[in-house]
Design a protein around this motif. Structure first.
Motif, PDB file in Angstrom:
ATOM      1  N   VAL A 212       5.695   3.751  -6.081  1.00 24.33           N
ATOM      2  CA  VAL A 212       6.654   3.002  -6.724  1.00 24.33           C
ATOM      3  C   VAL A 212       6.553   1.778  -7.223  1.00 24.33           C
ATOM      4  CG1 VAL A 212       9.037   2.990  -5.498  1.00 24.33           C
ATOM      5  CG2 VAL A 212       8.362   4.369  -4.454  1.00 24.33           C
ATOM      6  N   TYR A 213       7.161   1.273  -8.282  1.00 28.25           N
ATOM      7  CA  TYR A 213       6.859   0.187  -8.979  1.00 28.25           C
ATOM      8  C   TYR A 213       5.024   0.076  -9.375  1.00 28.25           C
ATOM      9  CZ  TYR A 213      11.737  -1.389  -8.167  1.00 28.25           C
ATOM     10  OH  TYR A 213      13.189  -1.862  -8.375  1.00 28.25           O
ATOM     11  N   ALA A 214       4.277   0.904  -8.961  1.00 27.59           N
ATOM     12  CA  ALA A 214       3.288   1.479  -9.377  1.00 27.59           C
ATOM     13  C   ALA A 214       2.390   0.627 -10.715  1.00 27.59           C
ATOM     14  CB  ALA A 214       2.512   2.884  -9.257  1.00 27.59           C
ATOM     15  N   ASP A 215       3.544   0.884 -11.744  1.00 30.97           N
ATOM     16  CA  ASP A 215       2.627   0.016 -13.353  1.00 30.97           C
ATOM     17  C   ASP A 215       2.866  -1.394 -12.960  1.00 30.97           C
ATOM     18  OD1 ASP A 215       2.598   2.895 -14.210  1.00 30.97           O
ATOM     19  OD2 ASP A 215       4.376   2.471 -15.683  1.00 30.97           O
ATOM     20  N   GLU A 216       3.191  -2.094 -12.186  1.00 31.24           N
ATOM     21  CA  GLU A 216       3.626  -3.716 -11.997  1.00 31.24           C
ATOM     22  C   GLU A 216       2.472  -3.430 -10.871  1.00 31.24           C
ATOM     23  OE1 GLU A 216       6.410  -7.117 -10.977  1.00 31.24           O
ATOM     24  OE2 GLU A 216       6.745  -5.443 -11.164  1.00 31.24           O
ATOM     25  N   ILE A 217       2.331  -3.050 -10.157  1.00 33.04           N
ATOM     26  CA  ILE A 217       1.436  -2.862  -8.988  1.00 33.04           C
ATOM     27  C   ILE A 217       0.247  -3.172  -9.042  1.00 33.04           C
ATOM     28  CG2 ILE A 217       1.097  -2.294  -6.085  1.00 33.04           C
ATOM     29  CD1 ILE A 217       3.678  -1.899  -5.447  1.00 33.04           C
ATOM     30  N   ARG A 218      -0.550  -1.944 -10.341  1.00 34.09           N
ATOM     31  CA  ARG A 218      -1.472  -2.118 -10.755  1.00 34.09           C
ATOM     32  C   ARG A 218      -1.743  -3.207 -10.963  1.00 34.09           C
ATOM     33  NH1 ARG A 218      -0.096   3.102 -11.739  1.00 34.09           N
ATOM     34  NH2 ARG A 218      -0.581   5.125 -10.244  1.00 34.09           N
TER      35      ARG A 218
ATOM     36  N   GLU B  54       0.721  -1.064   0.109  1.00 36.32           N
ATOM     37  CA  GLU B  54      -0.382   0.134  -0.474  1.00 36.32           C
ATOM     38  C   GLU B  54       0.408   1.361   0.042  1.00 36.32           C
ATOM     39  OE1 GLU B  54      -2.465  -0.432   3.401  1.00 36.32           O
ATOM     40  OE2 GLU B  54      -3.709  -1.812   2.666  1.00 36.32           O
ATOM     41  N   LYS B  55       2.258   0.966   0.676  1.00 35.83           N
ATOM     42  CA  LYS B  55       2.303   2.460   0.606  1.00 35.83           C
ATOM     43  C   LYS B  55       3.915   2.538  -0.715  1.00 35.83           C
ATOM     44  CE  LYS B  55       4.517   5.503   3.787  1.00 35.83           C
ATOM     45  NZ  LYS B  55       3.156   6.106   3.707  1.00 35.83           N
ATOM     46  N   LEU B  56       4.044   1.535  -1.377  1.00 36.73           N
ATOM     47  CA  LEU B  56       4.175   1.633  -2.589  1.00 36.73           C
ATOM     48  C   LEU B  56       3.395   2.411  -3.854  1.00 36.73           C
ATOM     49  CD1 LEU B  56       6.065  -2.161  -2.667  1.00 36.73           C
ATOM     50  CD2 LEU B  56       7.440   0.217  -2.895  1.00 36.73           C
TER      51      LEU B  56
END
Length: 342
Positions: A176-182, A169-171
């Motif tokens: 940070v690395y948001a494109d992959e986490i999405r 959640e903090k990422l």
């Protein structure tokens, strides 16, 4: 009340659709894909009516982005089209749309089609929820079995799941690395992390519960739990079918002991060759080990654990993830305190 996005660059089409639907639904009229994505950051609709031919970004481009983002990929999308083209329809269904509605459209036809797709979506979600409950229950039983054999680490699986949630959640919050986490489905990712140590099933109870420091040979046996966990999950995939839940679980099991500098195990991967799931779990896993008491060591204070992880940035851990961890450190402290007080 269900929410529907009406995305069309033609004002008349938007007005006709809104007039037909606004009595029974919350409607958002949007004249471009860009406006749609901006609205999606605040509101997740139950259905999207999406025009194909729009300037800047057409319906197919918008659909591709929708389906690549875990937050939006389950939203049913109906294409609005002014021409009947069977090749376009075939491509649309292949890309993930649930239907086509021709323009100009009859308000009654629009209402009935929307009703039908929302009802179908309701049934699909009900089925997926049942499947998810089955996943969670089954994995919970397996995780309990693993943990019941390892008397030393206590509620390690439960604690690391909490730390993982905080870090992910903090990422996202820090982009940070948001494109992959999405692209991750959090409803599946977090429960799947319970299987990161499933390979311990093949490790002897004598070694798992040894109260003295392990010998080099015994530690080599302990290290097999990572590839063995990956193998076990791969066998489940082979005998059932591959889904995101099992893919996440396999990555957690197989990569959470890799190190940023390539000196981890089982494969000696380094840098971003290590799956992001493994790099994130590495921090949650090590933090828990540091702040937890073991027969061979006392629990480190939270501050000492944070210092150790900070100092291992760029060697054991991904430097970007360490920066985010430091921002989330107080949340880690609070999460660890919950277990001490329970």
């Amino acid at each position: 009340m269900k929410t529907i996005f009406i995305v069309d660059d033609n004002e008349i089409n938007r007005i006709v659709a809104e007039n037909a639907l606004e009595k029974d639904y919350n409607t958002y009229t949007l004249e471009s894909a860009a406006e749609m994505f901006e609205a999606l950051e605040k509101t997740i609709p139950d259905l999207i009516l999406l025009d194909i031919k729009m300037p800047v970004m057409d319906g197919f481009e918008a659909l591709k982005i929708l389906k690549s983002d875990a937050r939006f990929k389950a939203i049913p999308v109906v294409f609005l089209t002014g021409t009947v083209d069977y090749e376009v329809e075939a491509l649309g269904f292949e890309s993930g749309v649930v239907d086509f509605i021709g323009k100009p459209f009859s308000p009654l036809v629009l209402i009935r089609r929307v009703e039908a797709h929302l009802e179908t979506d309701k049934l699909i979600k009900k089925s997926l929820m049942a499947q998810q409950r089955l996943h969670t229950t089954t994995i919970g039983v397996i995780a309990d079995l693993v943990e019941s054999r390892d008397k030393i680490t206590g509620k390690h699986i439960e604690r690391t799941q909490g730390y993982l949630k905080i870090l992910v959640e903090k990422l996202m919050a820090m982009n940070v690395y948001a494109d992959e986490i999405r692209t991750w489905d959090m409803a599946l990712l977090l429960p799947s992390a319970q299987l990161h140590d499933v390979g311990k099933i093949v490790v002897s109870d004598v070694i798992l519960n040894k109260t003295e420091k392990l010998t080099d040979e015994e530690f080599d046996i302990i290290k097999t739990h990572s590839p063995e966990g990956e193998r076990i999950i791969s066998e489940i995939i082979d005998k059932t079918e591959e889904d995101d839940f099992l893919v996440y679980a396999r990555r957690f099991a197989g990569s959470h002991h890799e190190k940023w500098n390539g000196k981890g195990y089982p494969r000696g991967l380094s840098g971003e060759d290590i799956p992001l799931e493994g790099r994130v779990m590495a921090i949650a896993d090590v933090y828990d080990a540091l702040v937890s008491e073991r027969p061979y060591k006392k629990a480190f204070a939270h501050e000492k654990a944070v210092e150790i992880i900070k100092n291992d940035s760029g060697s054991h851990f991904d430097p970007k993830l360490v920066e985010v961890f430091l921002e989330a450190a107080e949340d880690f402290r609070a999460e660890s305190q919950k277990f001490r007080n329970s």
